[in-house]
Enzyme design. Structure first.
Site, short mmCIF file in Angstrom:
data_model
loop_
_atom_site.label_atom_id
_atom_site.label_comp_id
_atom_site.label_asym_id
_atom_site.label_seq_id
_atom_site.Cartn_x
_atom_site.Cartn_y
_atom_site.Cartn_z
N HIS A 286 0.85 -1.20 0.00
CA HIS A 286 0.00 0.00 0.00
C HIS A 286 0.87 1.24 0.00
CE1 HIS A 286 0.68 -1.27 4.15
NE2 HIS A 286 0.70 0.02 4.47
N HIS B 278 0.84 5.20 1.17
CA HIS B 278 0.16 6.23 1.97
C HIS B 278 0.14 7.53 1.17
CE1 HIS B 278 0.34 4.07 5.93
NE2 HIS B 278 1.31 3.44 5.31
P1 5GP Z 1 1.72 0.50 7.39
O1 5GP Z 1 2.20 0.71 8.79
O2 5GP Z 1 1.58 -0.98 7.09
O3 5GP Z 1 2.53 1.22 6.38
O4 5GP Z 1 0.28 1.14 7.32
C1 5GP Z 1 -0.90 0.44 7.50
C2 5GP Z 1 -2.04 1.45 7.53
O5 5GP Z 1 -3.26 0.75 7.36
C3 5GP Z 1 -2.13 2.22 8.84
O6 5GP Z 1 -2.03 3.61 8.59
C4 5GP Z 1 -3.49 1.84 9.40
O7 5GP Z 1 -4.15 2.90 10.04
C5 5GP Z 1 -4.25 1.36 8.16
N1 5GP Z 1 -5.26 0.36 8.42
C6 5GP Z 1 -5.09 -0.79 9.12
N2 5GP Z 1 -6.24 -1.50 9.14
C7 5GP Z 1 -7.15 -0.79 8.43
C8 5GP Z 1 -8.53 -1.00 8.09
O8 5GP Z 1 -9.15 -2.01 8.44
N3 5GP Z 1 -9.14 -0.06 7.34
C9 5GP Z 1 -8.47 1.07 6.91
N4 5GP Z 1 -9.17 1.94 6.18
N5 5GP Z 1 -7.18 1.31 7.22
C10 5GP Z 1 -6.53 0.39 7.95
#
Ligand code: 5GP
Ligand code: ZN
Length: 130
Positions: free
Chosen positions: A97, A99
Site C-alpha cells: 500500500h 500512503h
Molecule cells: P503500514 O504501517 O503498514 O505502512 O500502514 C498500515 C495502515 O493501514 C495504517 O495507517 C493503518 O491505520 C491502516 N489500516 C489498518 N487496518 C485498516 C482497516 O481495516 N481499514 C483502513 N481503512 N485502514 C486500515
C-alpha cells in the site's frame, strides 16, 4: 490471502471509505488518519512489497496518485501531498500500500526517529558506492 485485512476490503467483506477505484487498485481513507483525507492506494491483487511490482503497475500507481492528488486539491484544498510506502520493518499490513497523506500548513506532521544510531553520511555514501 484469507487472513489479510486489505484483501477483505478488496472483496467488500470489510467496509471502506473508497474515494477511487479501477480494475487494478482501490484508494480508501486510512482508518487512523494523520491528516484529513489521509488515504491508502492498494492493489486489488495481494502483493507484499515493492519487489513484487511490475513496471506497468508502478507507473499506474503513480498515475492514480496524481488523479487523487488533483481530487484532494479541488475538494480538500490541500497544501501538499506526502507519499510514503513501507516495506519490511515499518510495514504493519503485509499487503502493498502507498500512503497518500494530504499536507496542510498547520498539520505539524513530523517523523520521530532515533538520531543516536546515525553515522557520518560520508561513511554511508562509501557503503553504498564503493
Ligand atoms: P503500514 O504501517 O503498514 O505502512 O500502514 C498500515 C495502515 O493501514 C495504517 O495507517 C493503518 O491505520 C491502516 N489500516 C489498518 N487496518 C485498516 C482497516 O481495516 N481499514 C483502513 N481503512 N485502514 C486500515
Ligand atoms: Zn492481501
Amino acid at each position: 490471502m484469507d487472513d489479510c485485512i486489505f484483501c477483505k476490503i478488496m472483496k467488500g467483506e470489510i467496509p471502506s471509505y473508497t474515494i477511487y477505484e479501477d480494475d487494478e487498485v482501490k484508494v480508501f481513507l486510512d482508518i487512523n488518519p494523520s491528516t484529513n483525507g489521509d488515504a491508502l492506494l492498494v492493489p486489488k491483487k495481494h502483493i507484499v512489497t515493492i519487489d513484487d511490482l511490475s513496471s506497468d503497475a508502478l507507473l499506474h500507481f503513480f498515475e492514480v496518485t496524481l488523479k487523487v492528488k488533483k481530487l484532494m486539491e479541488v475538494r480538500l484544498h490541500i497544501d501538499g501531498l506526502t507519499i510514503c510506502q513501507n516495506n519490511g520493518h515499518g510495514q504493519d499490513v503485509k499487503h502493498f500500500h502507498v500512503h497518500l497523506t494530504p499536507r496542510y500548513v498547520n498539520d505539524n506532521l513530523k517523523h520521530d526517529f532515533n538520531k543516536e544510531i546515525l553515522v557520518d553520511i560520508a561513511k554511508v555514501h562509501e557503503q553504498l558506492t564503493k
